[in-house]
Design an enzyme around this catalytic site. Structure first.
Site, PDB file in Angstrom:
ATOM      1  CB  SER B 216     -21.965  49.871  65.808  1.00 42.66           C
ATOM      2  OG  SER B 216     -22.350  48.724  66.544  1.00 42.66           O
ATOM      3  N   GLY B 218     -24.537  53.352  67.563  1.00 41.06           N
ATOM      4  CA  GLY B 218     -25.884  53.788  67.187  1.00 41.06           C
ATOM      5  C   GLY B 218     -25.818  55.025  66.331  1.00 41.06           C
ATOM      6  N   GLY B 221     -22.529  56.875  65.201  1.00 39.24           N
ATOM      7  CA  GLY B 221     -21.550  56.346  64.262  1.00 39.24           C
ATOM      8  C   GLY B 221     -20.743  55.227  64.879  1.00 39.24           C
ATOM      9  N   GLY B 247     -26.255  47.026  62.169  1.00 36.61           N
ATOM     10  CA  GLY B 247     -24.967  46.435  62.527  1.00 36.61           C
ATOM     11  C   GLY B 247     -24.509  45.415  61.489  1.00 36.61           C
ATOM     12  CG  ASP B 248     -26.837  42.064  60.873  1.00 37.10           C
ATOM     13  OD1 ASP B 248     -26.006  41.759  61.754  1.00 37.10           O
ATOM     14  OD2 ASP B 248     -28.053  41.835  60.969  1.00 37.10           O
TER      15      ASP B 248
END
Lengths: 314, 314
Positions: B216, B218, B221, B247-248
């Protein structure tokens, strides 16, 4: 015994961080937690001085349970009354690099009328055994604003003097019941009396019903305005450290002096020395005993001499 | 069902203050608390998407009890294993005036060898019923650094794929066991691979054993490097909000895609849209469903074409 009342008992949590970075994630290096709230701090100091003390007030939820476990660990007699709401936490974030502290204060629980009645019942059982009651700190939500007035009235019915350390409306509403002593700090005194002059402010609180007023003026020490005279007491020098709990140490000394009926200059000397020794201790409710002993002979107490129509304060 | 593992479960506390004043006392206007830890956040998102999820991991003390009560309130199946230590809290201090957040992260409890064994027993009971296991977040003190490696090995023995969202040594030590997917962010990927180029870093983690890597990046994408090809996926625009939990949400989408065996471009589209919709929600584990639906057709996915010896990333 000395009965301390903490209606908004707290779990005082300390987080140590290397450097507090706002707007970022901060790893907490060490966490400590212990029972707090001003009345608990007063009880801790009195206990360390060898006085029999009983802690009452209100505590609830898992945080209240943690408060009670810590009181037991500290050897303090716990007569807290349970409530359904969750007791508040305070979080002190100590920035180790900058050597300063940022404090977050939760508001605390809402107390029901039935819980307040249950507390009054417990208080009625405890007060007859007390030589003095100490009422400290904020009132949690749900309590009547004249809650402290009610507690002072009930203590008086048993001829037990009351020491009150509160501010704002809770303080103002209690004055008429004749507390033996109120101990505002300079800001609280100014807010309650409407006067920025501490002597005039203290006289105003006496006129409203307080028998004696001791105002803590931070590093400048304290002034006392009492039926037996007025004094200013000061430490030898301002001490660096943690001012949280300094006022509670002063209240502990003043309550102990009230029990022992020591002369006012002696009480004030004790209050100033203990307060300064508390500033030197990292946690509220603690004090540095060696510093306390060393400071006692260094505290200066002088009578406040007033001329007609003039305040002895600057 | 999807099994999420949160070995360092937390109570995520939010304090709202008018203005965070460092080195002062700050009154907290509103307090909220809910179960957290990355695996719990993943479970919350999966639950909201309609997937059967089970939360396991370690929780203890009054804070662990609060975590469990909140999981029950949220309707999440709680298979957390009790420990003697106290689960950690995170405190997010929201400055309402500045509209920013300062986060304090407690370290968490120490876990004994017996508690880890008890967890492994519970895990062995749960894993055979799982379509995928999701392993998220930091390892609490006392756990072996190859704890995640052990969990991936045991899942593989039951032919259950594992998704790992961890960093540092916990991530590196687990790669050799062949996780189906690892999802570092750019910093974690650089630290684990030693390469500042995300594509090269992802290839390095694949070479070390991970079957697929989604990094990831930020607001830029994600990139995915998988046995079926490599892609870059991006949202239509950077969104303002709370990146905690983004992120989760991505991990939740990728785990769901793994279960459904959807094509990679579809999985990545879901992951980017859900992640962006999580940024728009104030609490980790939540997402804005309307925004999620609106973003899905706007996500762009393009294959990463590599020329000999050259990275497709800038």
């Amino acid at each position: 015994m000395i009965l301390t009342v903490t209606l908004n008992a707290a779990l005082d949590v300390t987080y140590r961080v290397d450097r507090l970075r706002p707007r970022a994630g901060n790893r907490v290096r060490a966490t400590a937690a212990r029972a707090g709230g001003k009345g608990v701090n007063v009880a801790r100091v009195l206990h360390a001085l060898g006085h029999r003390t009983v802690v009452t007030g209100l505590a609830g939820g898992p945080t209240g349970a943690a408060v009670r476990r810590d009181l037991a660990a500290a050897g303090l007699t716990d007569e807290l009354v349970p409530i359904a709401g969750e007791s508040r936490r305070t979080v002190a974030v100590v920035d180790e690099e900058a050597d300063d502290t940022t404090i977050l204060l939760e508001g605390g629980p809402h107390v029901s009328a039935a819980e307040w009645t249950a507390f009054l019942d417990r208080y009625e059982q405890l007060v007859p055994h007390a030589s003095v009651v100490v009422l400290s700190g904020s009132l949690p939500g749900g309590l009547p604003v004249d809650g402290y007035a009610e507690l002072i009235r009930r203590a008086r019915a048993h001829r037990v003097p009351a020491v009150l350390d509160a501010d704002g409306e809770a303080l103002r509403a209690a004055l008429g019941e004749g507390p033996a002593l109120v101990k505002p700090n300079a800001d609280e005194l100014a807010a309650a009396s409407g006067s920025s002059d501490p002597y005039a402010g203290a006289e105003a609180l006496r006129a409203a019903g307080a028998r004696a007023v001791v105002a803590s003026l931070g590093p400048d020490g304290m002034i006392a305005v009492t039926p037996h005279g007025s004094w200013r007491a000061a430490p030898p020098a301002a001490l660096a450290g943690n001012p949280t709990g300094a006022g509670d140490a002063a209240v502990a000394a003043l309550a102990a002096g009230l029990v022992a009926q020591t002369p006012w200059p002696v009480r004030l000397t004790e209050a100033v020395a203990l307060s300064a020794a508390a500033v030197a201790a990292p946690l509220a409710g603690d004090f540095d005993p060696a510093l306390h002993r060393r400071l006692l002979p260094q505290v200066t107490v002088e009578p406040l001499r007033t001329r007609e129509g003039e305040s002895p304060c600057r």
